[in-house]
Design an enzyme around this catalytic site. Structure first.
Site, PDB file in Angstrom:
ATOM      1  N   HIS A 103       0.860  -1.186   0.000  1.00  0.00           N
ATOM      2  CA  HIS A 103       0.000   0.000   0.000  1.00  0.00           C
ATOM      3  C   HIS A 103       0.897   1.238   0.000  1.00  0.00           C
ATOM      4  O   HIS A 103       2.010   1.191   0.493  1.00  0.00           O
ATOM      5  CB  HIS A 103      -0.897  -0.006   1.233  1.00  0.00           C
ATOM      6  CG  HIS A 103      -1.880  -1.153   1.229  1.00  0.00           C
ATOM      7  ND1 HIS A 103      -2.863  -1.278   0.286  1.00  0.00           N
ATOM      8  CD2 HIS A 103      -2.003  -2.232   2.046  1.00  0.00           C
ATOM      9  CE1 HIS A 103      -3.567  -2.379   0.521  1.00  0.00           C
ATOM     10  NE2 HIS A 103      -3.067  -2.985   1.580  1.00  0.00           N
TER      11      HIS A 103
ATOM     12  N   GLU B  11      -4.807 -13.031   6.546  1.00  0.00           N
ATOM     13  CA  GLU B  11      -5.753 -11.914   6.543  1.00  0.00           C
ATOM     14  C   GLU B  11      -7.011 -12.195   5.725  1.00  0.00           C
ATOM     15  O   GLU B  11      -7.710 -11.269   5.321  1.00  0.00           O
ATOM     16  CB  GLU B  11      -5.068 -10.601   6.123  1.00  0.00           C
ATOM     17  CG  GLU B  11      -4.156 -10.675   4.927  1.00  0.00           C
ATOM     18  CD  GLU B  11      -3.362  -9.404   4.696  1.00  0.00           C
ATOM     19  OE1 GLU B  11      -3.534  -8.396   5.412  1.00  0.00           O
ATOM     20  OE2 GLU B  11      -2.554  -9.403   3.761  1.00  0.00           O
TER      21      GLU B  11
ATOM     22  N   ASP C 148      -7.505  -6.153   6.788  1.00  0.00           N
ATOM     23  CA  ASP C 148      -7.998  -7.053   5.743  1.00  0.00           C
ATOM     24  C   ASP C 148      -8.823  -8.175   6.348  1.00  0.00           C
ATOM     25  O   ASP C 148      -9.870  -8.541   5.807  1.00  0.00           O
ATOM     26  CB  ASP C 148      -6.825  -7.650   4.956  1.00  0.00           C
ATOM     27  CG  ASP C 148      -6.435  -6.771   3.785  1.00  0.00           C
ATOM     28  OD1 ASP C 148      -7.331  -6.338   3.049  1.00  0.00           O
ATOM     29  OD2 ASP C 148      -5.233  -6.518   3.622  1.00  0.00           O
TER      30      ASP C 148
HETATM   31  C1  3PY Z   1      -3.899  -5.353   7.463  1.00  0.00           C
HETATM   32  O1  3PY Z   1      -4.338  -4.934   8.555  1.00  0.00           O
HETATM   33  O2  3PY Z   1      -4.635  -5.773   6.567  1.00  0.00           O
HETATM   34  C2  3PY Z   1      -2.455  -5.363   7.199  1.00  0.00           C
HETATM   35  O3  3PY Z   1      -2.048  -5.890   6.208  1.00  0.00           O
HETATM   36  C3  3PY Z   1      -1.469  -4.708   8.097  1.00  0.00           C
HETATM   37  O4  3PY Z   1      -1.623  -4.800   9.349  1.00  0.00           O
HETATM   38 MG    MG Z   2      -3.474  -6.320   4.784  1.00  0.00          MG
END
Ligand code: 3PY
Ligand code: MG
Length: 253
Positions: A45, A149, A175
């Site tokens: 990002h 995630e 995520d």
């Molecule tokens: C998220 O929170 O999705 C991340 O990749 C970083 O913490």
């Molecule tokens: Mg992430």
């Protein structure tokens, strides 16, 4: 680069770091004087690219803060390029299965076991340390961080952490909250259940559990829960949070 991060993780030590997204070597240079174990320079990002990464890792040379890069995706080309710049570790987003985890290991391993092309430019001190680098790197330095995630990653976390070569399973709370259908609800029961499952799998397979913690209080609580690789916030968020609070105290917010 001899940062000792892999050894600390293997010994089960708590390692603390932060996320770098600001494209200025000053930031990394300033952080390098703090007792942090690592920084992740984020190419997933934000605006940073491969040339920026090289400029940002330079101030860390010879120090105790290990440079890692988060790649935009778990991708062969990206993994190779960030390693050649001289980071000791790769953080891969959305590692969802054994196959994804095995791919990350293969991308970061020289043939015949892996598919990393040979050309570790800055990583080998521009060739001066080529033999030493290729002989030592994978065994003694390389840190591979699989981000957990998605719902699938949580289901399959046991498979992911059982892949030889994965050092850290790192929860991305943002995520994960979206992928669990509870966007931004970071205290939701579903997220807490997922966290427990990841912690349990990591303990069983002797992989360091990692997570992002926006405040020092949360970082401490996560360490008490068993997390061993904790990101204490991110450069730009820390900056904004400071000014937001200052302006609040000064009656502007
Ligand atoms: C998220 O929170 O999705 C991340 O990749 C970083 O913490
Ligand atoms: Mg992430």
């Amino acid at each position: 680069m001899h940062t000792g991060l892999k050894a600390k993780i293997r010994r089960g030590e708590l390692v603390l770091g932060t996320w770098v997204t600001i494209n200025s070597p000053d930031v990394v240079d300033a952080l390098s004087d703090l007792p942090l174990d690592w920084v992740v320079i984020d190419l997933e990002h934000g605006p940073l690219d491969i040339g920026d990464l090289q400029n940002l890792v330079m101030p860390l040379r010879g120090g105790s803060v290990a440079p890692l890069a988060r790649v935009p995706w778990n991708d062969h080309v990206w993994v190779k390029r960030v390693l050649d710049v001289g980071v000791v570790g790769v953080v891969a987003p959305w590692v969802n299965s054994r196959e994804d985890a095995e791919a990350l290991v293969r991308y970061s391993t020289y043939p015949p076991q892996g598919v990393r092309g040979v050309g570790p430019r800055r990583a080998s001190r521009y060739g001066l340390k080529l033999r030493e680098y290729v002989e030592r790197f994978e065994r003694e330095e390389r840190v591979l961080v699989a981000q957990i995630e998605t719902l699938e990653a949580v289901w399959r976390v046991e498979e992911i952490v059982s892949v030889e070569g994965i050092d850290v399973a790192f929860i991305g709370p943002l995520d994960l909250s979206f992928n669990l259908g509870i966007p931004l609800q970071l205290n939701h029961e579903k997220l807490r259940e997922a966290v427990k499952k990841v912690l349990k799998a990591c303990e069983k397979h002797d992989v360091a559990p990692g997570i992002f913690a926006p405040t020092p209080e949360e970082a401490r609580a996560r360490a008490e829960e068993g997390f061993r690789f904790i990101a204490i916030n991110m450069d730009i968020n820390a900056l904004i949070e400071y000014y937001r609070r200052a302006l609040e105290k000064l009656g502007r917010l």
